[in-house]
Write a protein that holds these residues in place. Sequence first.
Motif, PDB file in Angstrom:
ATOM      1  N   ASN A  14     -27.453  41.877   5.146  1.00  0.00           N
ATOM      2  CA  ASN A  14     -26.225  42.347   5.777  1.00  0.00           C
ATOM      3  C   ASN A  14     -25.931  43.802   5.418  1.00  0.00           C
ATOM      4  O   ASN A  14     -25.544  44.595   6.269  1.00  0.00           O
ATOM      5  N   ASP A  53     -18.906  44.300   9.753  1.00  0.00           N
ATOM      6  CA  ASP A  53     -20.034  43.914   8.901  1.00  0.00           C
ATOM      7  C   ASP A  53     -19.876  44.444   7.476  1.00  0.00           C
ATOM      8  O   ASP A  53     -20.303  43.805   6.519  1.00  0.00           O
ATOM      9  N   CYS A  99     -20.020  42.347   4.120  1.00  0.00           N
ATOM     10  CA  CYS A  99     -20.814  42.659   2.922  1.00  0.00           C
ATOM     11  C   CYS A  99     -19.983  42.494   1.652  1.00  0.00           C
ATOM     12  O   CYS A  99     -20.447  41.935   0.667  1.00  0.00           O
ATOM     13  N   ASN A 125     -29.283  38.979  11.641  1.00  0.00           N
ATOM     14  CA  ASN A 125     -28.163  38.068  11.332  1.00  0.00           C
ATOM     15  C   ASN A 125     -28.539  36.609  11.570  1.00  0.00           C
ATOM     16  O   ASN A 125     -28.065  35.716  10.869  1.00  0.00           O
ATOM     17  N   LEU A 140     -21.797  35.137   9.290  1.00  0.00           N
ATOM     18  CA  LEU A 140     -23.064  35.537   9.912  1.00  0.00           C
ATOM     19  C   LEU A 140     -23.177  35.041  11.347  1.00  0.00           C
ATOM     20  O   LEU A 140     -23.719  35.734  12.210  1.00  0.00           O
ATOM     21  N   ASP A 191     -21.422  37.346  13.545  1.00  0.00           N
ATOM     22  CA  ASP A 191     -22.234  38.529  13.830  1.00  0.00           C
ATOM     23  C   ASP A 191     -23.318  38.235  14.864  1.00  0.00           C
ATOM     24  O   ASP A 191     -23.590  39.053  15.738  1.00  0.00           O
TER      25      ASP A 191
END
Length: 295
Positions: A20, A46, A50, A127, A149, A152
């Motif tokens: 990530n 994102d 993280c 991802n 995730l 994403d």
Amino acid sequence: MHDHHHHSASERIGWAFALNLGFTVIEFIGGYLTNSTAIMADAVHDLGDCLAIGSAWLLNKVADKEASQHYSYGYRRFSLLGALINGVVLIVGAIWILSEAIPRLANPQMPNATGMLGLAVLGVAVNGYAAYKLSEGKTLNERMLNWHLLEDVLGWVAILVLSLVLMVVEMPILDPLLSIGFTLFILFNVVKTLLETLRLFLQATPDPALRSQIQADLLGIAQVHDIHHLHLWSLDGEHHVLTVHLLLNQHYAQPELVLLKTDIAAAMAKYQLSHTTIELEFPDEFCRDRVEHSH
């Protein structure tokens, strides 16, 4: 077995964090080069992921520590804290995306569709792999991170579809529409998981059906007349703790009590409880915890 499981969880979360973080840097550069506000917004989101995954990784490692004088049940609830933090971060991030996407409906901008397509393919792959790795985990922490995730992945699928459409027709309004759609979907699922996490934090029964089954099994033991103060709660959604008082139907000698304890242990073995505290009470014996009995 549990140690190996938690080591694996830390490893999976560590991989997800590394992937990530690396991809977030690529996103910022790619978003700038393609002039895509959608990709830049996803890059910021994102970055939030993280931070959430990094905190979850650290908390999951703390959860592996042995019990201490200060934390007599161990540190597993730190993993639950990680799930709670991640849920809050994800909800804040989703609200931020909505606040960015909704105004764009009135004034959509045309990005570089070819550059978006390349980044979207890479985004789905990276991802998707990270989400696949975390889908093997069963802890609430991993489940909450998996939603990070999956959000994403869905976002990049949306950008992939959008880039293909924009190569054919000029319809930039699809960008904010798709962003709003997938964000609302993820928001709904994360709120559900967050509520479950809050329940466990408040020491609610993790599974009422499991509690009823344990109660029935204990009442099924011949020497047990009644039970009270049955409390079932969870350290992290996986490792459960049981405390209960068993009222026996008569007085038993020491050898008989030893056999009874063996029967109780056998009855509880299938539940794989992390901690059990079972009090045996004789007829007419005064109960220390003289609160209203709960069945």
